[in-house]
Design a protein around this motif. Sequence first.
Motif, mmCIF file in Angstrom:
data_model
loop_
_atom_site.group_PDB
_atom_site.id
_atom_site.type_symbol
_atom_site.label_atom_id
_atom_site.label_comp_id
_atom_site.label_asym_id
_atom_site.label_seq_id
_atom_site.Cartn_x
_atom_site.Cartn_y
_atom_site.Cartn_z
ATOM 1 N N ASN A 1 60.056 16.997 -18.612
ATOM 2 C CA ASN A 1 58.726 16.835 -19.183
ATOM 3 C C ASN A 1 57.772 16.038 -18.293
ATOM 4 O O ASN A 1 56.559 16.268 -18.318
ATOM 5 C CB ASN A 1 58.824 16.160 -20.546
ATOM 6 N N ALA A 2 58.276 15.086 -17.513
ATOM 7 C CA ALA A 2 57.395 14.298 -16.650
ATOM 8 C C ALA A 2 56.694 15.183 -15.638
ATOM 9 O O ALA A 2 55.497 15.008 -15.347
ATOM 10 C CB ALA A 2 58.208 13.206 -15.936
ATOM 11 N N TYR A 3 57.418 16.137 -15.090
ATOM 12 C CA TYR A 3 56.819 17.086 -14.135
ATOM 13 C C TYR A 3 55.783 17.958 -14.839
ATOM 14 O O TYR A 3 54.654 18.120 -14.362
ATOM 15 C CB TYR A 3 57.921 17.945 -13.534
ATOM 16 N N MET B 1 59.806 23.888 -11.588
ATOM 17 C CA MET B 1 59.708 23.870 -13.047
ATOM 18 C C MET B 1 61.068 24.116 -13.692
ATOM 19 O O MET B 1 61.322 23.682 -14.809
ATOM 20 C CB MET B 1 58.714 24.947 -13.508
ATOM 21 N N SER B 2 61.958 24.835 -12.993
ATOM 22 C CA SER B 2 63.230 25.227 -13.620
ATOM 23 C C SER B 2 64.472 24.775 -12.862
ATOM 24 O O SER B 2 65.564 24.807 -13.428
ATOM 25 C CB SER B 2 63.277 26.756 -13.758
ATOM 26 N N VAL B 3 64.324 24.338 -11.594
ATOM 27 C CA VAL B 3 65.506 24.085 -10.776
ATOM 28 C C VAL B 3 66.351 22.938 -11.320
ATOM 29 O O VAL B 3 67.574 22.915 -11.147
ATOM 30 C CB VAL B 3 65.093 23.831 -9.310
ATOM 31 N N VAL B 4 65.722 21.968 -12.005
ATOM 32 C CA VAL B 4 66.484 20.804 -12.471
ATOM 33 C C VAL B 4 67.243 21.076 -13.763
ATOM 34 O O VAL B 4 68.121 20.300 -14.132
ATOM 35 C CB VAL B 4 65.566 19.574 -12.684
ATOM 36 N N LEU C 1 63.939 8.239 -11.242
ATOM 37 C CA LEU C 1 63.949 9.697 -11.135
ATOM 38 C C LEU C 1 62.816 10.304 -11.957
ATOM 39 O O LEU C 1 62.139 11.236 -11.496
ATOM 40 C CB LEU C 1 65.292 10.256 -11.611
ATOM 41 N N ILE C 2 62.584 9.785 -13.156
ATOM 42 C CA ILE C 2 61.484 10.293 -13.981
ATOM 43 C C ILE C 2 60.151 10.061 -13.286
ATOM 44 O O ILE C 2 59.263 10.925 -13.274
ATOM 45 C CB ILE C 2 61.515 9.629 -15.368
ATOM 46 N N THR C 3 59.985 8.886 -12.653
ATOM 47 C CA THR C 3 58.757 8.597 -11.915
ATOM 48 C C THR C 3 58.573 9.561 -10.747
ATOM 49 O O THR C 3 57.470 10.074 -10.511
ATOM 50 C CB THR C 3 58.786 7.151 -11.396
ATOM 51 N N ALA C 4 59.648 9.839 -10.019
ATOM 52 C CA ALA C 4 59.566 10.768 -8.895
ATOM 53 C C ALA C 4 59.181 12.162 -9.371
ATOM 54 O O ALA C 4 58.381 12.858 -8.722
ATOM 55 C CB ALA C 4 60.898 10.819 -8.156
ATOM 56 N N ARG C 5 59.704 12.572 -10.511
ATOM 57 C CA ARG C 5 59.348 13.886 -11.045
ATOM 58 C C ARG C 5 57.877 13.935 -11.461
ATOM 59 O O ARG C 5 57.200 14.952 -11.280
ATOM 60 C CB ARG C 5 60.244 14.212 -12.242
ATOM 61 N N ALA C 6 57.360 12.833 -12.009
ATOM 62 C CA ALA C 6 55.944 12.794 -12.374
ATOM 63 C C ALA C 6 55.056 12.901 -11.137
ATOM 64 O O ALA C 6 54.047 13.618 -11.136
ATOM 65 C CB ALA C 6 55.642 11.507 -13.144
ATOM 66 N N ALA D 1 49.995 19.804 -8.952
ATOM 67 C CA ALA D 1 48.684 20.084 -9.536
ATOM 68 C C ALA D 1 47.618 20.302 -8.466
ATOM 69 O O ALA D 1 46.609 20.969 -8.718
ATOM 70 C CB ALA D 1 48.269 18.927 -10.451
ATOM 71 N N ALA D 2 47.828 19.748 -7.292
ATOM 72 C CA ALA D 2 46.927 20.029 -6.173
ATOM 73 C C ALA D 2 47.320 21.321 -5.461
ATOM 74 O O ALA D 2 46.462 22.105 -5.051
ATOM 75 C CB ALA D 2 46.938 18.857 -5.187
#
Length: 448
Positions: free
Chosen positions: A32-34, A6-9, A81-86, A93-94
Amino acid sequence: MVALDMSVVNVALPDMDAGLGFDDSGLLWVVNAYALAFGGLLMLGGRLADIIGGRRTLLYGLVLFGAASLAGGLVRSPGALITARAVQGVGAAALAPVAFALITLTFPPGPARSRALGLWGMASAAGGALGVLAGGLLTDWAGWRAVMLVNVPIVLFALAGAVRWVPRTRRGDGPPPGFDLVGALLVTAGMSALVLGLVRTESAGWNSTATVGTLAAAALLLAAFVAVELRVPQPLLRIGLLAHRPVLAANLCTLLLFSGQFAAFYFTSLYLQRVLAYGPVPTGLAFLPFSAGIVVGSLAATRLVGRFGPRPLLVAGGLLGAAGFGWFGLAVDVHAGFSDSILGPSLTASVGIGLCVVPLGTAGTTGVGAAEAGMASGVLNSSRQIGGSLGLAVLATVAAQAAGGDGPAALTHGYATAYGVAGGLLLAAALVAWLLLPGSPRAADRGR
């Protein structure tokens, strides 16, 4: 790992921008994607563990998280990169609810479960604080791709441990649990819209058409979800679960506690870098007292919760955390140093937060059967995620309005005001615990 990501990036964002060429709005979506995928799917992830089993959900979540982390470390474009974060968020979530649910299923109520919940809470709470330090060190030493790739060996280690030690769960002789598809679609869409609306307030504002429309859509979707859950025979969320006073109190306290903590954490990072001119690595190191305080508070709570029950610890922790954030509000100054404005408030607030983590988990599963452990965990994790997003959105607006400018003195005034509001949120959490939770461990065990 889930909390750390949540914070490392955050510290690596400027290097990501330089390496991939983001536009102004795109860079924000790396974070935000994550958060959006994670918050939107938490309820579904928790129920999935009840339906297909905790071990299988854990393995699937780890593989998905690891694959997304590897892909994110190798991408060549901003969109990838945004897709990978999502996708990381989907895996998280699992993982978040199933890790909690496995503890409640493996350990019976008592000292053993309290110790396990203490370790879980300590890792979860400290992970967010250590993420800033890890992000700074990794980015400084190996570049931004390292903050994605560092998850791969952690996932491989966790997979080996899960295969070796997590038992296969067996379903009883009754009919297999059903899957509430309509409820799953509604809560996923509603939670995603809620998180999306909240995270966009920083750029679009609270009064914008996009923000108001998104939050209104979230309210309608979640209201429809509640209506569906009251009618289906095997709901994704049994609404009666929140009728248990300990469960309700735990979720309200979680919402308030993490509204204050996430926002204060964010403003501390900004204060260190924008006002005191700290670099990425010194900023990360400045959060070590916060991590240490959470460890101390969590360890103390594991020893005390069985003797005193959740209520006294949540009240004491909420009051101590509120005092720490109030101290922050009084201590931050343009000319202050680390020992003047950070050290004492960090230790005070973090010990208080650490005292709360274990009793929140204990209260949040009081009166919950094994068949609904994942459900209860998903709700508690959702409260945490919504609280963090809501607190950050609201307090960012408070800080901006109080600052009224971009100079160091104006920014400091805005941060100090936000700290004061964060302290008020923790006071409210202490009050909720005092009013709703039973006063003794035996009474807590009977709280249904």
